[in-house]
Design a protein around this motif. Structure first.
Motif, PDB file in Angstrom:
ATOM      1  N   LEU A 175      41.921  39.936 -20.421  1.00  0.00           N
ATOM      2  CA  LEU A 175      40.887  39.724 -21.430  1.00  0.00           C
ATOM      3  C   LEU A 175      40.978  38.307 -21.967  1.00  0.00           C
ATOM      4  O   LEU A 175      42.069  37.822 -22.263  1.00  0.00           O
ATOM      5  CB  LEU A 175      41.050  40.718 -22.589  1.00  0.00           C
ATOM      6  CG  LEU A 175      40.974  42.205 -22.246  1.00  0.00           C
ATOM      7  CD1 LEU A 175      41.217  43.027 -23.503  1.00  0.00           C
ATOM      8  CD2 LEU A 175      39.636  42.559 -21.626  1.00  0.00           C
ATOM      9  N   ASN A 190      32.996  43.252 -17.486  1.00  0.00           N
ATOM     10  CA  ASN A 190      33.800  42.953 -18.677  1.00  0.00           C
ATOM     11  C   ASN A 190      34.058  44.209 -19.509  1.00  0.00           C
ATOM     12  O   ASN A 190      35.095  44.316 -20.174  1.00  0.00           O
ATOM     13  CB  ASN A 190      33.119  41.870 -19.526  1.00  0.00           C
ATOM     14  CG  ASN A 190      31.741  42.276 -20.013  1.00  0.00           C
ATOM     15  OD1 ASN A 190      30.947  42.824 -19.267  1.00  0.00           O
ATOM     16  ND2 ASN A 190      31.451  42.003 -21.279  1.00  0.00           N
ATOM     17  N   ARG A 238      37.828  45.690 -20.408  1.00  0.00           N
ATOM     18  CA  ARG A 238      38.279  46.055 -21.758  1.00  0.00           C
ATOM     19  C   ARG A 238      38.816  47.478 -21.779  1.00  0.00           C
ATOM     20  O   ARG A 238      39.864  47.751 -22.378  1.00  0.00           O
ATOM     21  CB  ARG A 238      37.121  45.911 -22.767  1.00  0.00           C
ATOM     22  CG  ARG A 238      37.484  46.438 -24.156  1.00  0.00           C
ATOM     23  CD  ARG A 238      38.621  45.638 -24.790  1.00  0.00           C
ATOM     24  NE  ARG A 238      39.223  46.295 -25.924  1.00  0.00           N
ATOM     25  CZ  ARG A 238      40.463  46.749 -25.971  1.00  0.00           C
ATOM     26  NH1 ARG A 238      41.284  46.643 -24.929  1.00  0.00           N
ATOM     27  NH2 ARG A 238      40.937  47.314 -27.069  1.00  0.00           N
TER      28      ARG A 238
END
Length: 209
Positions: free
Chosen positions: A50, A33, A37
């Motif tokens: 996202l 993750n 980002r």
């Protein structure tokens, strides 16, 4: 930077990313993750990768408190305070670095950050430590936390706190950004792998149809 991309978090690192940057500077292990980002921040992947946080009652209360504060409490400050001001700091090899201040007094370099929360003011300062320090990293001279609690609009309690600049936090943010710079090639490779995987899945689905 195209400000229309703020909504999809593409092309920049902002105040909501400050905790990630700070934790990377402290040695945080990078997970998928985090790569997503950063890939969106660099523009390697679109913002749809996202998850968008749902709108909550707490978020709506925060917006209401902001309107209440600037329209009623701080009406006399209005000529001096720019609302929704964006601070920027260019750094080579990084996405745009921005901070979205609720209020900004350019003459004093003063940021006003408003939070509406049931927590004690000291706890709010801890929870938003990195976001508040991010303003200093981007050039603010002073940062005030304006903490609202209670019930809008009839029973609102407001606390003002000066946020001190933390040299250790500033160094850690710089370390985090330097680490991101060094990860640039890896972020690009990860984005390419994710896009190829998605293309393969789409091809398989179309063949199945």
């Amino acid at each position: 930077m195209d400000l229309s991309n703020i909504q999809n978090r593409s092309g920049y690192l902002g105040g909501t990313d400050a905790a990630l940057v700070g934790r990377l500077g402290g040695g945080l292990q990078v997970r998928l993750n985090h790569f997503l980002r950063l890939a969106v921040a660099y523009g390697d992947l679109p913002g749809r990768y996202l998850s968008q946080p749902p709108k909550t009652e707490a978020m709506e209360a925060g917006h209401q408190f902001e309107e209440y504060f600037f329209d009623d409490i701080a009406a006399d400050w209005t000529p001096h305070i720019q609302r929704q001001h964006i601070l920027r700091r260019p750094m080579e090899g990084l996405p745009a670095l921005i901070a979205h201040a609720d209020g900004y007094d350019a003459a004093r370099g003063l940021v006003l950050e408003l939070k509406f929360s049931r927590y004690q003011t000291t706890e709010v300062m801890k929870r938003y430590h990195w976001q508040l320090q991010w303003y200093y990293f981007l050039g603010a001279e002073k940062v005030w936390l304006i903490h609202g609690s209670g019930k809008l609009p009839e029973d609102v309690r407001i606390a003002f706190r000066t946020v001190e600049k933390d040299p250790a936090a500033q160094e850690q943010l710089m370390r985090g950004l330097c680490r991101i710079q060094k990860m640039r090639h890896m972020i690009q490779q990860m984005a390419e792998m994710i896009e190829l995987k998605d293309e393969d899945e789409e091809d398989n689905e179309s063949k199945g149809d």
